[in-house]
Design a protein around this motif. Structure first.
Motif, PDB file in Angstrom:
ATOM      1  N   ASP A 109      13.692  23.693 -11.109  1.00 35.22           N
ATOM      2  CA  ASP A 109      14.226  22.523 -11.652  1.00 35.22           C
ATOM      3  C   ASP A 109      15.141  21.810 -10.639  1.00 35.22           C
ATOM      4  O   ASP A 109      15.719  22.280  -9.607  1.00 35.22           O
ATOM      5  CB  ASP A 109      15.542  23.135 -12.510  1.00 35.22           C
ATOM      6  N   THR A 110      14.999  20.425 -10.659  1.00 39.30           N
ATOM      7  CA  THR A 110      15.498  19.541  -9.628  1.00 39.30           C
ATOM      8  C   THR A 110      16.348  18.367 -10.282  1.00 39.30           C
ATOM      9  O   THR A 110      16.036  17.941 -11.371  1.00 39.30           O
ATOM     10  CB  THR A 110      14.250  19.210  -8.772  1.00 39.30           C
ATOM     11  N   GLU A 111      17.144  17.740  -9.331  1.00 36.03           N
ATOM     12  CA  GLU A 111      17.841  16.420  -9.528  1.00 36.03           C
ATOM     13  C   GLU A 111      17.592  15.672  -8.294  1.00 36.03           C
ATOM     14  O   GLU A 111      17.785  16.396  -7.212  1.00 36.03           O
ATOM     15  CB  GLU A 111      19.106  16.633 -10.212  1.00 36.03           C
ATOM     16  N   ARG A 112      17.240  14.824  -8.332  1.00 36.54           N
ATOM     17  CA  ARG A 112      17.024  13.832  -7.108  1.00 36.54           C
ATOM     18  C   ARG A 112      17.974  12.462  -7.285  1.00 36.54           C
ATOM     19  O   ARG A 112      18.024  11.780  -8.375  1.00 36.54           O
ATOM     20  CB  ARG A 112      15.555  13.490  -7.028  1.00 36.54           C
ATOM     21  N   LEU A 113      18.429  11.946  -6.027  1.00 35.52           N
ATOM     22  CA  LEU A 113      19.370  10.898  -6.026  1.00 35.52           C
ATOM     23  C   LEU A 113      18.582   9.930  -4.865  1.00 35.52           C
ATOM     24  O   LEU A 113      18.821  10.483  -3.774  1.00 35.52           O
ATOM     25  CB  LEU A 113      20.589  11.152  -5.772  1.00 35.52           C
ATOM     26  N   ASP A 114      17.968   8.701  -5.278  1.00 37.48           N
ATOM     27  CA  ASP A 114      17.466   8.058  -3.970  1.00 37.48           C
ATOM     28  C   ASP A 114      18.296   7.032  -3.283  1.00 37.48           C
ATOM     29  O   ASP A 114      19.469   6.718  -3.901  1.00 37.48           O
ATOM     30  CB  ASP A 114      16.265   6.915  -4.699  1.00 37.48           C
ATOM     31  N   LEU A 115      18.093   7.018  -2.109  1.00 34.67           N
ATOM     32  CA  LEU A 115      19.088   6.309  -1.248  1.00 34.67           C
ATOM     33  C   LEU A 115      18.105   5.085  -0.480  1.00 34.67           C
ATOM     34  O   LEU A 115      16.976   5.345  -0.473  1.00 34.67           O
ATOM     35  CB  LEU A 115      19.447   7.137  -0.110  1.00 34.67           C
ATOM     36  N   VAL A 116      18.988   4.406   0.258  1.00 38.93           N
ATOM     37  CA  VAL A 116      18.368   3.416   1.032  1.00 38.93           C
ATOM     38  C   VAL A 116      18.878   3.885   2.603  1.00 38.93           C
ATOM     39  O   VAL A 116      20.117   3.713   2.675  1.00 38.93           O
ATOM     40  CB  VAL A 116      18.776   1.982   0.707  1.00 38.93           C
ATOM     41  N   ILE A 117      17.983   3.942   3.475  1.00 39.34           N
ATOM     42  CA  ILE A 117      18.153   4.182   4.636  1.00 39.34           C
ATOM     43  C   ILE A 117      17.830   3.120   5.760  1.00 39.34           C
ATOM     44  O   ILE A 117      16.576   2.880   5.715  1.00 39.34           O
ATOM     45  CB  ILE A 117      17.568   5.453   5.437  1.00 39.34           C
ATOM     46  N   LEU A 174       0.894  -1.282   0.000  1.00 36.35           N
ATOM     47  CA  LEU A 174      -0.072   0.038  -0.041  1.00 36.35           C
ATOM     48  C   LEU A 174       0.842   1.447  -0.007  1.00 36.35           C
ATOM     49  O   LEU A 174       0.355   2.301  -0.577  1.00 36.35           O
ATOM     50  CB  LEU A 174      -0.932   0.025   1.253  1.00 36.35           C
ATOM     51  N   ILE A 175       2.123   1.142   0.629  1.00 39.66           N
ATOM     52  CA  ILE A 175       2.873   2.357   0.656  1.00 39.66           C
ATOM     53  C   ILE A 175       4.558   2.159   0.513  1.00 39.66           C
ATOM     54  O   ILE A 175       4.665   1.095   0.860  1.00 39.66           O
ATOM     55  CB  ILE A 175       2.531   3.075   2.015  1.00 39.66           C
ATOM     56  N   THR A 176       5.188   2.992   0.080  1.00 44.26           N
ATOM     57  CA  THR A 176       6.472   2.979   0.126  1.00 44.26           C
ATOM     58  C   THR A 176       7.089   4.275   0.632  1.00 44.26           C
ATOM     59  O   THR A 176       6.701   5.308   0.449  1.00 44.26           O
ATOM     60  CB  THR A 176       7.070   2.710  -1.332  1.00 44.26           C
ATOM     61  N   LEU A 177       8.280   4.352   1.510  1.00 40.83           N
ATOM     62  CA  LEU A 177       8.796   5.284   2.059  1.00 40.83           C
ATOM     63  C   LEU A 177      10.303   5.205   1.363  1.00 40.83           C
ATOM     64  O   LEU A 177      11.043   4.421   1.176  1.00 40.83           O
ATOM     65  CB  LEU A 177       8.889   5.335   3.536  1.00 40.83           C
ATOM     66  N   THR A 178      10.664   6.295   0.658  1.00 36.65           N
ATOM     67  CA  THR A 178      11.786   6.716  -0.130  1.00 36.65           C
ATOM     68  C   THR A 178      12.649   7.714   0.343  1.00 36.65           C
ATOM     69  O   THR A 178      12.058   8.750   0.739  1.00 36.65           O
ATOM     70  CB  THR A 178      11.561   6.699  -1.708  1.00 36.65           C
ATOM     71  N   TRP A 179      14.021   7.436   0.591  1.00 35.95           N
ATOM     72  CA  TRP A 179      14.831   8.618   1.159  1.00 35.95           C
ATOM     73  C   TRP A 179      15.410   9.355  -0.026  1.00 35.95           C
ATOM     74  O   TRP A 179      15.967   8.433  -1.113  1.00 35.95           O
ATOM     75  CB  TRP A 179      16.027   8.028   1.893  1.00 35.95           C
ATOM     76  N   SER A 180      15.744  10.346  -0.194  1.00 36.00           N
ATOM     77  CA  SER A 180      16.549  11.228  -1.394  1.00 36.00           C
ATOM     78  C   SER A 180      17.464  12.165  -0.975  1.00 36.00           C
ATOM     79  O   SER A 180      16.949  12.962  -0.025  1.00 36.00           O
ATOM     80  CB  SER A 180      15.595  11.453  -2.483  1.00 36.00           C
ATOM     81  N   ILE A 181      18.377  12.532  -1.797  1.00 33.76           N
ATOM     82  CA  ILE A 181      18.994  13.877  -1.818  1.00 33.76           C
ATOM     83  C   ILE A 181      18.653  14.449  -3.101  1.00 33.76           C
ATOM     84  O   ILE A 181      18.521  13.816  -4.040  1.00 33.76           O
ATOM     85  CB  ILE A 181      20.604  13.753  -1.655  1.00 33.76           C
ATOM     86  N   GLU A 182      18.111  15.821  -2.915  1.00 39.27           N
ATOM     87  CA  GLU A 182      17.900  16.685  -3.890  1.00 39.27           C
ATOM     88  C   GLU A 182      18.321  17.876  -4.136  1.00 39.27           C
ATOM     89  O   GLU A 182      18.616  18.721  -3.154  1.00 39.27           O
ATOM     90  CB  GLU A 182      16.203  16.766  -3.833  1.00 39.27           C
ATOM     91  N   LEU A 183      18.637  18.353  -5.384  1.00 35.51           N
ATOM     92  CA  LEU A 183      19.243  19.720  -5.675  1.00 35.51           C
ATOM     93  C   LEU A 183      18.187  20.445  -6.354  1.00 35.51           C
ATOM     94  O   LEU A 183      17.566  19.998  -7.210  1.00 35.51           O
ATOM     95  CB  LEU A 183      20.454  19.263  -6.477  1.00 35.51           C
ATOM     96  N   VAL A 184      17.726  21.515  -5.738  1.00 40.28           N
ATOM     97  CA  VAL A 184      16.800  22.243  -6.527  1.00 40.28           C
ATOM     98  C   VAL A 184      17.194  23.825  -6.675  1.00 40.28           C
ATOM     99  O   VAL A 184      17.883  24.505  -5.851  1.00 40.28           O
ATOM    100  CB  VAL A 184      15.585  22.766  -5.238  1.00 40.28           C
ATOM    101  N   VAL A 185      16.938  24.193  -7.814  1.00 41.30           N
ATOM    102  CA  VAL A 185      17.272  25.623  -8.099  1.00 41.30           C
ATOM    103  C   VAL A 185      16.086  26.611  -7.806  1.00 41.30           C
ATOM    104  O   VAL A 185      14.714  26.164  -8.125  1.00 41.30           O
ATOM    105  CB  VAL A 185      17.289  25.675  -9.700  1.00 41.30           C
ATOM    106  N   LEU A 186      16.086  27.578  -7.198  1.00 40.96           N
ATOM    107  CA  LEU A 186      15.107  28.443  -6.749  1.00 40.96           C
ATOM    108  C   LEU A 186      15.333  30.046  -7.220  1.00 40.96           C
ATOM    109  O   LEU A 186      16.166  30.202  -7.195  1.00 40.96           O
ATOM    110  CB  LEU A 186      14.991  28.646  -5.181  1.00 40.96           C
TER     111      LEU A 186
END
Length: 118
Positions: A100-108, A84-96
């Motif tokens: 514009d974004t880039e995301r790198l998914d992680l396992v914690i 029913l649900i997934t929890l994902t960790w990420s590092i994200e770079l966002v331009v403000l």
């Protein structure tokens, strides 16, 4: 173009460890800021939740640049996947502004794979 690199090379981190890396950006226009975030989010059925646990903001960045970052991994929640649900960790770079974004998914968690809920 936006890129995220992890110094250790892997994407699995145990609670209490430190994530060290570098972000790099090549922008077409001036930006107010770029921000690096460590966060988790849920997906699947039901309400989507997001928790930002760390951020580093670079004000008025040059159009082309890079910056090192370091985040302490919290004790939880662990990465998990269920029917029913997934929890994902990420590092994200966002331009403000602009978003514009880039995301790198992680396992914690204690093991190099997300916890499987049955």
């Amino acid at each position: 173009m936006l890129t995220i690199s992890i110094n250790e090379g892997g994407r699995w981190f145990k609670p209490g460890e430190t994530i060290n890396g570098t972000v790099e950006w090549f922008l077409d226009d001036d930006a107010e800021a770029v921000e690096v975030r460590l966060f988790w989010f849920t997906s699947g059925k039901g309400t989507r939740d997001v928790g930002i646990v760390g951020r580093s903001r670079i004000e008025r960045p040059e159009r082309n640049g890079n910056r090192s970052f370091s985040f302490q991994v919290p004790t939880g929640p662990y990465s998990f996947s269920g029917s029913l649900i997934t929890l994902t960790w990420s590092i994200e770079l966002v331009v403000l502004p602009g978003g514009d974004t880039e995301r790198l998914d992680l396992v914690i968690g204690p093991r190099p794979v997300e916890v499987e809920l049955t």
